[in-house]
Structure formats: structure tokens, C-alpha cells
Design an enzyme around this catalytic site. Sequence first.
Site: not given
Length: 461
Positions: A95-97, A99
Site C-alpha cells: 500500500p502506497c496511499q 506516499y
Amino acid sequence: MKKTVCELFAGVGGFRCGLNHINTLDDFRKEEKWKTVWFNQWEPAEKTTQYAHDCYTYHFGTCLDKNGQDTTNVNIEDVNKSNIPDFSLLVGGFPCQDYSVASSLATSKGLEGKKGVLWWSIREIIEEKKPPFVLLENVDRLIKSPAKQRGRDFGIMLACFRDEGYTVEWRVINAAEYGYQQRRRRTFIFAYKNDLNYAANINSIINYNHEADDELHRYSMSKLMLEEGFFAKTFPVYNVDSRKIKIEELPQGIGELSAKFSFTFENTGVMKDGVIYTIKTTPDYNGKQLTLGDVMDDGDVDEKYFIPENRLYYTSPNVNHSDETHERLSKEARQTWQYLKGAKKLPRKAASGHEYIFSEGPIEMIDSYDKPARTMLTSEGGFSRTTHIVRDKKTGRIRLLTAEETERIQGFPTGHTKWCKVGDDIVEMPLNKRRFMMGNALVVDLIKDMEKILFDIINRE
């Protein structure tokens, strides 16, 4: 070594499609050469449905853990990692939310963010299962996070790999710069255990000796990053003077690293024996360039995708800016795509009472056929500056992308996200969810390219 895979944060199966070169829906009937022994996909924001997981199981079925339980749709933080079946390759677009390019770097929370903490679940699996190989994907700003201590988060990740006996390569890759149909920059991480045949082979090719003099040491690392490494073999780059390599040793303790470490990582690099080597590279690609036009439908398109004329323009189509410093436009004018995507000047007032003029530049209103698509976000299809709007090939009218076009932009089979298996029922995924899934996904074509090298590497173990 067997080609067995554990896919974390699996979404709708981008890594699995890429590793097995699934290009059409018919390819799901073929035997997979990479056997996925376990996967995990759980979306905490979904209260009643788990569309990504259910789309994945519609195509691939599920996987049981060592106790015969199905834990594939359980929060990964709650999974007993020792119950995961053994595997040779760990993959995941974690998960990259926190960044995400959808928010500014200055406001991203990185490893301290709600989903950034899921890195520790990856570390737990690496510690417990000790996979020979790891391949991960995240947004490009991962290597710069957080804003107040640039590079700290990525340094922590590299230290975790160091402590478990891995060498790590990374590369920030824009899919369009290697001929694909989307301008999407992502950080890819490839890690391998230091006791593998592959590690020994790499050391012999580059004549690695960490006690060598500086010039020879830099030459060895540049050879790994520019010629002989995993990403260099898969995605060629132009040569760079080895004297431009930046070198930094990671602090021994994670606590010290978290408190004090800051480093400017470049788009290409290696972490070996706790030492970082990084350099800025440029893609060396001269092949065919796919564009948005290549993946667009050229036949009849459902009317629901077309934009009503009154939502397109509020004035002459040639106008691409608005100045509201003296008079605010009407609500109807501001609810048009012309206004949304055009340049703006707006009076604003800060919480402190300070008044200022907010300015925003224009972006292309109608996306061009002859360029790769822009980066798709999870907001694709909504009334947003980042949403693609296109000129329909058959009618010339302006519309949104179809669900199938978003799939092709990411390299998935056409129709991949249409159906889900919910219990014993087959249900159709809502359009907004199909777009969301594609905004969350990776460019499958890049994984297909990486698989060709991975296949040979694992065959030699």
C-alpha cells in the site's frame, strides 16, 4: 528451485498476471508456470464487499494456509505468518496511499502513516519465511519519504533486508520510457539472499570485493547497476561515470536510523553488505512506443461514458484559463471540464486571515491519441483534473475512458475486472470499482519483462 509465489496486497492479481504472461481471458485456462501458494488481499475501507479479493478468486480461486484455512481475505497484520506455505518468491505492490502522487510529499506520512506501517508485516514474513527472492513495487516518492527526513523510510526498509542477509537492487521505472502505454513512474525493489547461486554469480561477474580500493569498488557497483544486475538486464540504461555514484553506509540500529538517517536516493541503486550505492540513470530504449490510441476502443461505446455538451465548455473551446480575482464564475461554469482542467487564478484566505491568490496551470483537456496515457489514479472517471477524457474514435464525441480501456492501459486482459466471485455467486463489479482497481494496480507489462529474467535466475538455483 521451484517457482512458487506468495503475493501480498494482491489487488486483482497484477503480479500473477505478469509472471504467467496472462494476456487474454482465455489464458486463465492455461497451466501457470509460477505457482501461487498463498496470497492476501484485504481492503479495510470496504465494509460490506471485498471486490478486489473477489475478482482475484473469480479468476484464480483461493489458497489455503498450512492449517487448511482460507486466510487470504484477512488483514495481513492478523495473519499468523508461520502458517503461510513456503515459497521461493515474495511479490507485492504494498500500500502506497501515504506516499501517493494524489497528495503532496510534504503531507505524506510515510512509514508512520496508517498504511505505511504495513511494511512491518512484510518484514515479519521475510523474517519467518526467509524467501530466496523478493520483488516489490511502490510509488516513486517512496525513496524520498518523509519530506522532513528524506530517504529515512527507504533506508529503514533496506536495513531490514540487510539484517536478514539480502542484497537489494532498486530502480524507479516509468513504463512509457520502455515503450508501454502509460506514463507511470514506480519504484521496484528486487532482493535476494546472499547465500544463493545467483548472489555468488553476480559477485564473480562484477569481481566484488568490499575491501577493494575506491575506484575498483565504484567500478564494480556501476557494473552491477548499469550492466549485470536484475534491472539492468531487464531495462537497459545509458552508461554513467562511476565517479558519480553516491555511497553511504546504513547505521546498524533501526532506532538510530529512524531518528537520524537522511539520504538522497537516486532512481537506481544497490544495497550490499549494509552499504548504499546509488546513481541517476536514463533509460536506453529505442523500440516501439505504445500510446493511448493503441488501447482505445474503435467501435461502439456505451452512452454512459459520453460527457454531455453542457459539461464540457462554459465559453469558447479555445479558452484554457480563468481569472476570478475580480469576479467569481458561476457554479455552472465551474462544473465544466474546461474550467477544471484550465489554468486558474482564485482569491484565497488562509486560516490566519492572510489573503493571497491561488494559481494553477492548465493541463491538456482532451488526452492525445499519440501519447501514452497519463498516470491513472484511483479517482479515474470522477470529476477530477487527473481523469482522462478522450475523443471517441468512432463518433468524435468527448467521453471518459471505458473500464476495458483502463484495463488495457495497465496491461491487464480486456474484461479482467468485470466479474467477481462472492460466495457461490458471480456478480458484476460496479464501474467505479473497476476504475479504482486499475488506479491501484501496476503496469503488468513490466512484470512480464522481469519474469523472463526471474525464470532464468530461479532455474539456476
